[in-house]
Design a protein around this motif. Sequence first.
Motif, PDB file in Angstrom:
ATOM      1  N   ALA A 157       0.824  -1.218   0.000  1.00 45.98           N
ATOM      2  CA  ALA A 157       0.000   0.000   0.000  1.00 45.98           C
ATOM      3  C   ALA A 157       0.854   1.264   0.000  1.00 45.98           C
ATOM      4  O   ALA A 157       0.542   2.236  -0.691  1.00 45.98           O
ATOM      5  N   TYR A 174      -8.933  -2.681  -3.195  1.00 41.70           N
ATOM      6  CA  TYR A 174     -10.397  -2.638  -3.259  1.00 41.70           C
ATOM      7  C   TYR A 174     -10.944  -3.925  -2.668  1.00 41.70           C
ATOM      8  O   TYR A 174     -10.958  -4.968  -3.332  1.00 41.70           O
ATOM      9  N   ALA A 208      -9.321  -2.892   5.507  1.00 41.04           N
ATOM     10  CA  ALA A 208     -10.096  -2.397   4.373  1.00 41.04           C
ATOM     11  C   ALA A 208      -9.211  -1.858   3.254  1.00 41.04           C
ATOM     12  O   ALA A 208      -9.522  -2.008   2.078  1.00 41.04           O
ATOM     13  N   LYS A 209      -8.097  -1.202   3.632  1.00 40.91           N
ATOM     14  CA  LYS A 209      -7.304  -0.511   2.616  1.00 40.91           C
ATOM     15  C   LYS A 209      -5.837  -0.894   2.578  1.00 40.91           C
ATOM     16  O   LYS A 209      -5.083  -0.418   1.743  1.00 40.91           O
ATOM     17  N   PRO A 225      -3.572   0.773  -4.830  1.00 43.79           N
ATOM     18  CA  PRO A 225      -4.864   0.817  -4.133  1.00 43.79           C
ATOM     19  C   PRO A 225      -5.414  -0.580  -3.838  1.00 43.79           C
ATOM     20  O   PRO A 225      -5.180  -1.515  -4.597  1.00 43.79           O
ATOM     21  N   SER A 274      -0.488   5.367   2.790  1.00 45.38           N
ATOM     22  CA  SER A 274      -1.420   5.006   1.713  1.00 45.38           C
ATOM     23  C   SER A 274      -0.772   5.165   0.349  1.00 45.38           C
ATOM     24  O   SER A 274      -1.382   4.887  -0.674  1.00 45.38           O
ATOM     25  N   SER A 307      -8.759   0.115   9.164  1.00 45.26           N
ATOM     26  CA  SER A 307      -8.265   0.635   7.890  1.00 45.26           C
ATOM     27  C   SER A 307      -7.304  -0.361   7.236  1.00 45.26           C
ATOM     28  O   SER A 307      -7.305  -0.555   6.022  1.00 45.26           O
TER      29      SER A 307
END
Lengths: 109, 526
Positions: B196, B203, B370-371, B201, B485, B367
């Motif tokens: 990351a 998803y 999820a990411k 990204p 991120s 997070s």
Amino acid sequence: MRIAQHPILGTYEKGQKVHFTLDGQDMVGYEGESIAAALHAAGVMTHRYTAKQHKPRGIFCAIGRCTDCVMIVDGQPNVRTCITELKEGMNIQTQYGVETKEAWEAKNK
Amino acid sequence: MKRHEVLVIGAGPAGLSAAIEAAKNGMDVAVFDENARPGGQLFKQIHKFFGSKEHHAKERGFNIGKDLLKEARDLGVKVYLDATVMGIYYDKEILVNHNGEVDHFKGDTIVIATGAAENMVSFKGWDKPGVIGAGAAQALMNLQGVQPGEKILMVGSGNVGLVVSFQLLQAGCQVAAVIDAAPRVGGYGVHASKVARTGVPFYMKHTVVEALGEDKVEGAVIAEVDDHFQPIPGTEKTLDVDTICIAVGLSPMSQLADNAGCEMKFLPKKGGNVPVVNEYNETSMDGIFCCGDVAGIEEASSAMLQGKIAGSTASYKNGYIDEDEWQQSVEKYRASLEQLRTGMFAPQNKGRTDMTETDEGIPLSKSLLAKGYVTDEELAEFPACSTKVSGVHPVIECTQNIPCDPCQDACKFGCIKVGSNISKLPVINPEATCTGCGMCIASCSGQAIFLVNEDYEDGFATVALPYEFLPLPQAGDKGKALDRSGKPVCDAEIVSVKSSKVMDMTNILTMKVPVEYAGTARFYRA
Ligand SMILES: Cc1cc2nc3c(=O)[nH]c(=O)nc-3n(C[C@H](O)[C@H](O)[C@H](O)COP(=O)(O)OP(=O)(O)OC[C@H]3O[C@@H](n4cnc5c(N)ncnc54)[C@H](O)[C@@H]3O)c2cc1C
Ligand code: SF4
Ligand code: SF4
Ligand code: FES
């Protein structure tokens, strides 16, 4: 594309440069690598067309299990190119069903 | 017909370890592998492994493979390559297709260590050239030195998907996204975070619905899925990719065991249909053992220990070691195996979605699931990320209980402690003084440790990070610092680059950033 320099593996040990043909066209690769790798490095994606629906197939498992990558090598069909080493002078042909393009076309005219 | 006392099927970590153990005790052992290269999955793994020192932690997979192979050969183990075992017959006889010729072998003990096969998903166009398995991607880039593609969509966020995504980046490919139909990243958070932070990204709750293109992949359509894993119309997104890489799990390759007549059981936690084995990895058939992924999908580290247990038991049953010796060795291997089977990713926890906090009682990062990255607020809850010390100090962004402790061994100055339960989160000892040597960064299998110095110079801090990409930046280079991120947040200047043999190809980049970014700048882009 070939990886010239890898951050962990450094340079790859390659055998001698060898010449081979794909459907009559001159190609180069390295001894010891798989036929599939040499073709992939040259941007070739389609190894064969399926017998009935004539759909293209290429490398899928790269370990000799799926048979998607089979081609005609020196006249012998159904050779799994992902686990077959490239050798100088090999004559490689895209496989149509289980035969050469010419044979396939003659039948499916 | 040829004879060997022990016939091992599969030269992966499980098979080689079983062979080594039996050969060490004096047995005559042969190993068969259908591949031209021995080592099973290990030779494709170029990352540093987890676990503890005794599990070969912080060693890269292919180096573990080399060591095992050398040990086996030194002990006189006969390794047959290009040798596919086609069947196991009555009285420990096996049929082998060796270089195109069929041969019979007979033994007293058989060890089945055939590993696993990749699962597949089908979607429109899934059979186009350019849709490949994760194993194929690894074989192309790590064994053959050829990029699998230029722009890749990774389908699957388990450890395989995450590790292969990182390896693709290392091979110079772009990873357009990592997607997963599940709502949560399936693999280790540390593996996700290192992907990351480079800007890939994630998803979750997404699936691939179509591979675009005429004769090859020329794009991918992904869409969000509902709670029944059905694509939600209107949520489609088209990604510009030339390769779709599938990493949706592994299934034990247990057909040989099944055909041999071993009792089988379908166990979802083990990945599918597996032979029932006892505590010594012996199947219901006397003298036939199963170990490694074929007995239940796990890790190379546990596969090696299972192999050793099988090898030791075979040695005992055939009179090569006495009962005491056998029990002692099995006890030792079992204790080591138990250590690995702890933490939130342990086999017994597979598929659990109800965990909300770490063993220490800290809320797990949502997070991250999820990411793929932890937020600043979430990290603040973890003592190893928020210990306030002046001068250079480690920041350890390792926020899930995983069986791993090389960071503790690495610090000769006592700054980092995990303890004897290796799944505990590492903690920082504020009393110890960090010298900034960087050994913790290089040893961390998860690339989760950074060295931060908020007092570097007026208004500026330094952040040191692990870096395993080319080209390697040089001191004086200027670029951007990215946050967790992968978003560029500020200017950065490289102040030093450290590489050394003991760091085993992990370079340490130290970058200078405005002091207010000391807690967020975690990657560098030229
Ligand atoms: C991307 C990725 C990352 C991973 N990262 C880690 C990690 O960080 N740490 C860790 O501990 N583990 C990791 N693993 C898992 C680890 O690689 C496997 O758990 C481990 O290799 C299993 O060992 P094994 O010996 O059971 O099987 P394998 O390594 O799969 O070996 C099985 C062997 O059996 C051979 N074989 C199969 N059938 C036959 C037959 N009929 N005849 C002859 N030979 C046969 C195969 O060719 C193969 O060589 C990772 C795996 C992947 C894919
Ligand atoms: S940089 Fe060196 S001294 Fe500091 S915590 Fe890491 S290993 Fe210990
Ligand atoms: S911080 Fe320690 S426990 Fe966490 S991944 Fe790194 S080495 Fe392993
Ligand atoms: S790609 Fe599957 S057999 Fe070659």
